[in-house]
Design a protein around this motif. Sequence first.
Motif, PDB file in Angstrom:
ATOM      1  N   UNK A 124       0.453  -1.118  -0.548  1.00 17.57           N
ATOM      2  CA  UNK A 124      -0.249  -0.172  -0.056  1.00 17.57           C
ATOM      3  C   UNK A 124       0.811   1.312   0.000  1.00 17.57           C
ATOM      4  N   UNK A 125       1.853   1.198   0.720  1.00 13.69           N
ATOM      5  CA  UNK A 125       2.853   1.996   1.045  1.00 13.69           C
ATOM      6  C   UNK A 125       3.921   2.566  -0.494  1.00 13.69           C
ATOM      7  N   UNK A 129       3.217   6.250  -3.139  1.00 15.14           N
ATOM      8  CA  UNK A 129       4.162   6.350  -3.862  1.00 15.14           C
ATOM      9  C   UNK A 129       4.358   6.746  -4.822  1.00 15.14           C
ATOM     10  N   UNK A 130       3.914   5.682  -5.508  1.00 13.18           N
ATOM     11  CA  UNK A 130       3.161   5.751  -7.226  1.00 13.18           C
ATOM     12  C   UNK A 130       2.847   6.319  -7.437  1.00 13.18           C
ATOM     13  N   UNK A 135       6.015   8.877  -7.900  1.00 10.86           N
ATOM     14  CA  UNK A 135       7.559   8.779  -7.869  1.00 10.86           C
ATOM     15  C   UNK A 135       7.462   7.852  -8.646  1.00 10.86           C
ATOM     16  N   UNK A 136       9.067   7.988  -8.749  1.00  5.51           N
ATOM     17  CA  UNK A 136       8.783   6.349  -9.922  1.00  5.51           C
ATOM     18  C   UNK A 136       9.597   4.969  -9.568  1.00  5.51           C
ATOM     19  N   UNK A 137       9.115   3.944  -9.961  1.00  2.00           N
ATOM     20  CA  UNK A 137       8.603   2.854  -9.554  1.00  2.00           C
ATOM     21  C   UNK A 137      10.319   2.896  -8.643  1.00  2.00           C
ATOM     22  N   UNK A 142      11.452   2.453  -2.659  1.00  2.00           N
ATOM     23  CA  UNK A 142      11.896   2.681  -1.836  1.00  2.00           C
ATOM     24  C   UNK A 142      11.836   3.789  -0.556  1.00  2.00           C
ATOM     25  N   UNK A 143      10.729   4.107  -1.213  1.00  2.00           N
ATOM     26  CA  UNK A 143       9.949   4.156   0.040  1.00  2.00           C
ATOM     27  C   UNK A 143       8.390   3.137   0.965  1.00  2.00           C
ATOM     28  N   UNK A 144       7.994   2.148   0.307  1.00  2.04           N
ATOM     29  CA  UNK A 144       7.627   1.567   0.731  1.00  2.04           C
ATOM     30  C   UNK A 144       8.691   0.417   2.240  1.00  2.04           C
TER      31      UNK A 144
END
Lengths: 356, 216
Positions: A124-125, A129-130, A135-137, A142-144
């Motif tokens: 989900x996170x 981000x996407x 954001x880029x994949x 990285x965010x998740x």
Amino acid sequence: MSGSVLYDAPGPRARRIDRTLNIVFSLVLVAAAAGAAWAMQQRGVFDDRWEVLWDPPLGQTAGDVWTSLGKGLGRTLLAAAIAAPIAAMLGGALAILRAGARRRLVATSATVLTELARGLPVLLLMFFAKLVLGWSPLWSVVFGLVVYNTAVIAEILRAGIAALPRGQREAGLSIGLSRMRTTLIIELPQAVRIMLPALVSQLVVLLKDSSLGYIVAYEELLRTIKLNRDFFGDRYTIPMFVVGAGIYIAINLALSRLATYTERRLREGGGGRGLKPPEIGPTGPIPQSGVGGPAREEGASAGDPVFGAGRRPESHPVPQRRPGETEEERRRRAYYGDPTSQSIRHNTGGDPGGGI
Amino acid sequence: METFIEEFGTIGGAFLATLTLAAISGALSLVWGTVLAAFRVSPVGPLRTVGTLYVEIVRNTPLTLMFFFWVFVAPSLGIIAPIGFRIAVISLTLYTSAFVCEAVRSGINSVGIGQAEAARSIGFTFGQTLTQIVLPQAWRSAIPPLISVLIALVKNTSVAAGFAYAEMVAISQRLTNRNPVDGLFIFFGIGAMYLVITIPLGILAQRLERSMGFAR
């Protein structure tokens, strides 16, 4: 099986039954494996499709295939390599805030943040981000990974700080350090040290979670496998999958080994300071979650088949509760060693192991 | 905000889908995990080997790979499961049961040897020792980690979104693609719905652990 609660040292009869059962079950398993292999053979699993790994069709060379797989693996490792240090730093910061902040509000909000980040699915996170942040994949992945692992690392370090002897903090405060500095320069280094096995095991979880990149269209190892399969055709699914699974298992097993190794070093007092890692306990320091799931049920050595099958080293067996001893005393003994063997004798109620 | 309210029916349905998936695969993996744990503590060597191999392999591979296996690889082996709910249940069950196995096994190992010895010395049979002395105590210490495993399972159901099962994450993705402006609200709403499941479970695990820690 050594040391199990469930059965006694076997007598002649039990040994006979044991041997029979062993033989019977071995035969059954061998038969099952042979049956499965035969079924696969019938479906042509062992035919020339494996050549895709060294002599691929469609005008490709083996070098092309392995380069693409290598790139996929590289992207998996890249995502992990970016996320892990960031998560470690943020997690450390959160743990420091929770333990050292003077203001109740700061400490509480650090706790709440940790709880929230831990309760959300990593996928989900990543989608957040996407799709919402755009954001880029790679950075979505990285965010998740960062958000979730920050929370887990904060929790691991908190458990480590809580497991330190209280004297550490008291000593820090009594020589006039502030709470924050006590946490920072006295408690945290020790917490990191004793929680090293748990932190290394968390790396396994992080690496496994990076495969969620498959779903958010990040071209990591699993997606590379899928792309190769799409390119060469369905027939080549199995060799591709076997390679991919092999890579994952090899890397993660190596990391699990490393965790077990650090834990053993720590337990046996390799570094010399005599602090024992807290028993991470059947629950772990935290209810672990994430796609990785719990990576360690009884410390990092949980379930390691070769190095210990989850057993402690012989030199430090799990102490059993002695007569007249409370559970808390048993645990204390498990963490800090046997008080009766030191110069100060605690009143543990008679001889070790003796009856009341 | 509007989308979230307008589409609340869809979201509610997805919530139920997540819950159903978690409940069914949770129940199945409790059963299969306990069987695996029995393998791993059994006196029969080959069974122990099988249990250990299974747990080690599954624990060191990503759940996504498990889904991938059932969706893309199993058909070439002649095992065709319908994609969607059933594949999700199969994958989640096989994956989670490895962790259930470890929780139960560490529960059994946490029972003091003296307990079983005492039982045997007053003449209990193996079956009696197991059912009346060891397992009741093993359960107690296995329950908090089992709850943690279930929490992880609830979150892991989200992986099914990547393999054609319309649970909450899949729905959030779909709704956001349709109404990009409301993305923030949709994600916060869906996130809250996960927290509604996971946080109470976490608190329950903590409570149980605390109340059991000193009872023995």
